[in-house]
Write a protein that holds these residues in place. Sequence first.
Motif, PDB file in Angstrom:
ATOM      1  N   GLU A  80       0.820  -1.215   0.000  1.00 24.79           N
ATOM      2  CA  GLU A  80       0.000   0.000   0.000  1.00 24.79           C
ATOM      3  C   GLU A  80       0.853   1.264   0.000  1.00 24.79           C
ATOM      4  N   VAL A  81       2.061   1.208   0.557  1.00 26.37           N
ATOM      5  CA  VAL A  81       2.928   2.389   0.586  1.00 26.37           C
ATOM      6  C   VAL A  81       3.647   2.569  -0.748  1.00 26.37           C
ATOM      7  N   ILE A  82       4.377   1.538  -1.175  1.00 30.90           N
ATOM      8  CA  ILE A  82       5.116   1.646  -2.437  1.00 30.90           C
ATOM      9  C   ILE A  82       4.156   1.737  -3.613  1.00 30.90           C
ATOM     10  N   GLY A  83       3.219   0.785  -3.683  1.00 29.03           N
ATOM     11  CA  GLY A  83       2.275   0.790  -4.798  1.00 29.03           C
ATOM     12  C   GLY A  83       1.374   2.009  -4.783  1.00 29.03           C
ATOM     13  N   GLY A  84       0.873   2.368  -3.584  1.00 28.28           N
ATOM     14  CA  GLY A  84      -0.027   3.510  -3.490  1.00 28.28           C
ATOM     15  C   GLY A  84       0.635   4.818  -3.888  1.00 28.28           C
ATOM     16  N   SER A  85       1.864   5.041  -3.421  1.00 29.86           N
ATOM     17  CA  SER A  85       2.559   6.291  -3.731  1.00 29.86           C
ATOM     18  C   SER A  85       2.906   6.372  -5.216  1.00 29.86           C
ATOM     19  N   LEU A  86       3.416   5.263  -5.789  1.00 28.40           N
ATOM     20  CA  LEU A  86       3.801   5.283  -7.208  1.00 28.40           C
ATOM     21  C   LEU A  86       2.579   5.393  -8.115  1.00 28.40           C
ATOM     22  N   LEU A  87       1.502   4.686  -7.749  1.00 22.69           N
ATOM     23  CA  LEU A  87       0.288   4.732  -8.567  1.00 22.69           C
ATOM     24  C   LEU A  87      -0.318   6.134  -8.537  1.00 22.69           C
ATOM     25  N   HIS A  88      -0.391   6.726  -7.349  1.00 21.31           N
ATOM     26  CA  HIS A  88      -0.931   8.081  -7.241  1.00 21.31           C
ATOM     27  C   HIS A  88      -0.058   9.071  -8.008  1.00 21.31           C
ATOM     28  N   PHE A  89       1.267   8.944  -7.868  1.00 20.88           N
ATOM     29  CA  PHE A  89       2.197   9.829  -8.574  1.00 20.88           C
ATOM     30  C   PHE A  89       2.028   9.706 -10.084  1.00 20.88           C
ATOM     31  N   GLY A  90       1.932   8.463 -10.577  1.00 19.75           N
ATOM     32  CA  GLY A  90       1.796   8.250 -12.011  1.00 19.75           C
ATOM     33  C   GLY A  90       0.503   8.807 -12.572  1.00 19.75           C
ATOM     34  N   ILE A  91      -0.615   8.542 -11.876  1.00 16.08           N
ATOM     35  CA  ILE A  91      -1.915   9.028 -12.355  1.00 16.08           C
ATOM     36  C   ILE A  91      -1.966  10.552 -12.314  1.00 16.08           C
ATOM     37  N   PHE A 112       5.171  19.091 -17.130  1.00 17.60           N
ATOM     38  CA  PHE A 112       5.490  17.850 -16.421  1.00 17.60           C
ATOM     39  C   PHE A 112       6.109  18.137 -15.052  1.00 17.60           C
ATOM     40  N   LEU A 113       7.042  19.075 -14.993  1.00 22.24           N
ATOM     41  CA  LEU A 113       7.679  19.406 -13.713  1.00 22.24           C
ATOM     42  C   LEU A 113       6.680  20.035 -12.740  1.00 22.24           C
ATOM     43  N   LEU A 114       5.762  20.862 -13.264  1.00 21.41           N
ATOM     44  CA  LEU A 114       4.718  21.431 -12.401  1.00 21.41           C
ATOM     45  C   LEU A 114       3.802  20.334 -11.867  1.00 21.41           C
ATOM     46  N   ALA A 115       3.463  19.379 -12.714  1.00 26.78           N
ATOM     47  CA  ALA A 115       2.615  18.262 -12.284  1.00 26.78           C
ATOM     48  C   ALA A 115       3.301  17.466 -11.172  1.00 26.78           C
ATOM     49  N   ILE A 116       4.611  17.277 -11.310  1.00 26.89           N
ATOM     50  CA  ILE A 116       5.363  16.575 -10.270  1.00 26.89           C
ATOM     51  C   ILE A 116       5.300  17.350  -8.960  1.00 26.89           C
ATOM     52  N   ALA A 117       5.543  18.669  -9.027  1.00 32.47           N
ATOM     53  CA  ALA A 117       5.518  19.495  -7.815  1.00 32.47           C
ATOM     54  C   ALA A 117       4.149  19.449  -7.134  1.00 32.47           C
ATOM     55  N   LEU A 118       3.077  19.400  -7.923  1.00 38.03           N
ATOM     56  CA  LEU A 118       1.724  19.380  -7.363  1.00 38.03           C
ATOM     57  C   LEU A 118       1.307  17.998  -6.877  1.00 38.03           C
ATOM     58  N   SER A 119       2.048  16.967  -7.258  1.00 38.53           N
ATOM     59  CA  SER A 119       1.672  15.610  -6.846  1.00 38.53           C
ATOM     60  C   SER A 119       2.072  15.308  -5.403  1.00 38.53           C
ATOM     61  N   PHE A 120       3.033  16.080  -4.862  1.00 35.22           N
ATOM     62  CA  PHE A 120       3.525  15.813  -3.511  1.00 35.22           C
ATOM     63  C   PHE A 120       2.577  16.356  -2.447  1.00 35.22           C
ATOM     64  N   SER A 121       2.593  15.705  -1.279  1.00 29.21           N
ATOM     65  CA  SER A 121       1.836  16.166  -0.113  1.00 29.21           C
ATOM     66  C   SER A 121       2.811  16.604   0.971  1.00 29.21           C
ATOM     67  N   SER A 122       2.338  17.403   1.893  1.00 29.62           N
ATOM     68  CA  SER A 122       3.224  18.025   2.876  1.00 29.62           C
ATOM     69  C   SER A 122       3.610  17.071   4.010  1.00 29.62           C
ATOM     70  N   THR A 123       4.909  16.779   4.090  1.00 27.06           N
ATOM     71  CA  THR A 123       5.432  15.975   5.198  1.00 27.06           C
ATOM     72  C   THR A 123       5.280  16.728   6.516  1.00 27.06           C
ATOM     73  N   VAL A 124       5.597  18.022   6.487  1.00 21.40           N
ATOM     74  CA  VAL A 124       5.547  18.835   7.708  1.00 21.40           C
ATOM     75  C   VAL A 124       4.136  18.885   8.275  1.00 21.40           C
ATOM     76  N   LEU A 125       3.155  19.227   7.432  1.00 19.75           N
ATOM     77  CA  LEU A 125       1.775  19.367   7.912  1.00 19.75           C
ATOM     78  C   LEU A 125       1.206  18.035   8.368  1.00 19.75           C
ATOM     79  N   ALA A 126       1.359  16.995   7.548  1.00 17.64           N
ATOM     80  CA  ALA A 126       0.792  15.692   7.896  1.00 17.64           C
ATOM     81  C   ALA A 126       1.399  15.149   9.179  1.00 17.64           C
ATOM     82  N   ALA A 127       2.729  15.242   9.306  1.00 16.69           N
ATOM     83  CA  ALA A 127       3.393  14.715  10.501  1.00 16.69           C
ATOM     84  C   ALA A 127       2.937  15.458  11.751  1.00 16.69           C
ATOM     85  N   LYS A 128       2.802  16.792  11.648  1.00 14.40           N
ATOM     86  CA  LYS A 128       2.399  17.568  12.820  1.00 14.40           C
ATOM     87  C   LYS A 128       0.953  17.284  13.199  1.00 14.40           C
ATOM     88  N   VAL A 129       0.078  17.147  12.207  1.00 17.46           N
ATOM     89  CA  VAL A 129      -1.330  16.864  12.498  1.00 17.46           C
ATOM     90  C   VAL A 129      -1.471  15.486  13.136  1.00 17.46           C
TER      91      VAL A 129
END
Length: 520
Positions: A80-91, A112-129
């Motif tokens: 779920e981590v490897i597959g989920g992250s790669l599948l979400h990134f690819g789609i 393409f580079l903008l799409a990559i930048a927008l595909s990421f989620s915030s480590t800082v926010l998620a970890a703190k929440v």
Amino acid sequence: MPEAIWISFAFVLGLLMKAVGLPPLVGYLAAGFVLSGIAAATNIAIEATDVLAHIAHLGVLLLLFTVGLKLKLRSIVSPEVIGGSLLHFGITCAVFTPGLHMLMELDWQTAFLLAIALSFSSTVLAAKVLETKRELRAFHGRVAIGILIMQDLIALVVMSIAAGQTPSQWALIVFGLPLLRPLLFRLLDASGHDELLVLLGLLLALVLGGLGFEAVGLSSELGALIFGAMLANHPRSQELAKSLWSVKEMFLVGFFLQIGIGGLPDQGALIFAAVAILVMSLKGALFFFVLLAFRLRARSSFLSALSLTNYSEFGLIVASVALPQWLVPLAITVAASFVVSAPLNRLSHTIYERVGSRLTRFESQRRHPDEQPISLGSTKIMIMGMGRTGTAAYDQLIKDEPLIIGLDSDPAKARTHEREGRNVVFADGEDTSFWQGLYMPAVESVILAMGDIEGKLIAARNLRKKGFTGFIVAHTLYADEAKQIREAGADEAYLTMSETGVALASQVLHRTRSIKPVMS
């Protein structure tokens, strides 16, 4: 002195954001934009100096080093981590890239580079929440953090490629770095718990990782991550990460200030941010359905997806290397996503209670191995939380009562106990669906030994709600928490330090009474 002005604005606006429940980094970005606005209105030049740029770079290196310290294979090696992250990134990239190309008339590489930048989620926010809600080790919390680590690795690869650095022949030395691990472990052991520990972290992240990798033509960001990962399996790696936390956060202030000072957002940047926020719900929905595809229940998928429904500061770091002209629009987008995401995550459980019945119909009939119902059979004693206190209780009770089981929300810890011969299984006591699937017909006593008060309260309430009439006992450090635990349904809640004092006194009395006085 420009540094004094930067610090003042960053503190005031960071404090204001914190007061309204938003991450302070939103305030740091705002401080940079305010300074840019003042400069534009007064014709006073307020520019990001080399000092600020250097501080910003150090903050990025320390961030990547601390990510490396958490990079344990067991936290990311799961479908779920490897597959989920790669599948979400690819789609995401497959959908966003042509969309940005057509709607904004961008060239394919920029889109393409903008799409990559927008595909990421915030480590800082998620970890703190998740940390605030004490859900970092809950199943959905571990899935979210694992996906974030995978995204950080993807971001690092993109940054290395975009930087276009050509390695020198000395770069081959990198393959011999694992041989240094025993030496690094010894240095970490010898550094103690004070300032030497912090200095060791700075040495590895900034000097050996940063400057060292740059000297052989490799990315300094890659060096910081690798040196952090080399220490990830050391027992004190998280202590090192915590010791660097404040230093890293301080330097990252410079990174966010630098973006804001770089210029005010124009109308195009604001429109871009507004559209990105509208699209953000689709990002969360995609995470939800991707995780369902890996047999997670609707609740776990929803909570993980909601914590990942935002845009990332790592997107800004990637843009600083590959798309510097897009830094301001992306900064506005990230800040706005935090404004939306932070309050939603604080209410995540309440939201799920309202919509959960409509989401469960999407669940797979086959359950994830970590989310199977639990039957305790003939077990008489259940211990929830197998840390030091729970383990000590288990080892003492097993001498007289073989029908005993331990539950813990950390699967790695549960496996360690199993290898040591204890009957311990993974279970998240803060998950309401765990209680719905728990069958405990013969249990007579329950020990609540979880580390946090909220977990004990939830467990006590759910035990009584299930109709359990047996004995419930817990421990805590504070008298007011002991009262709350009793009110939640526990029979007894002992004060840990008081009981330790009583045990020490009993040992002294036992010892002195067993020694006959010697006449001189």
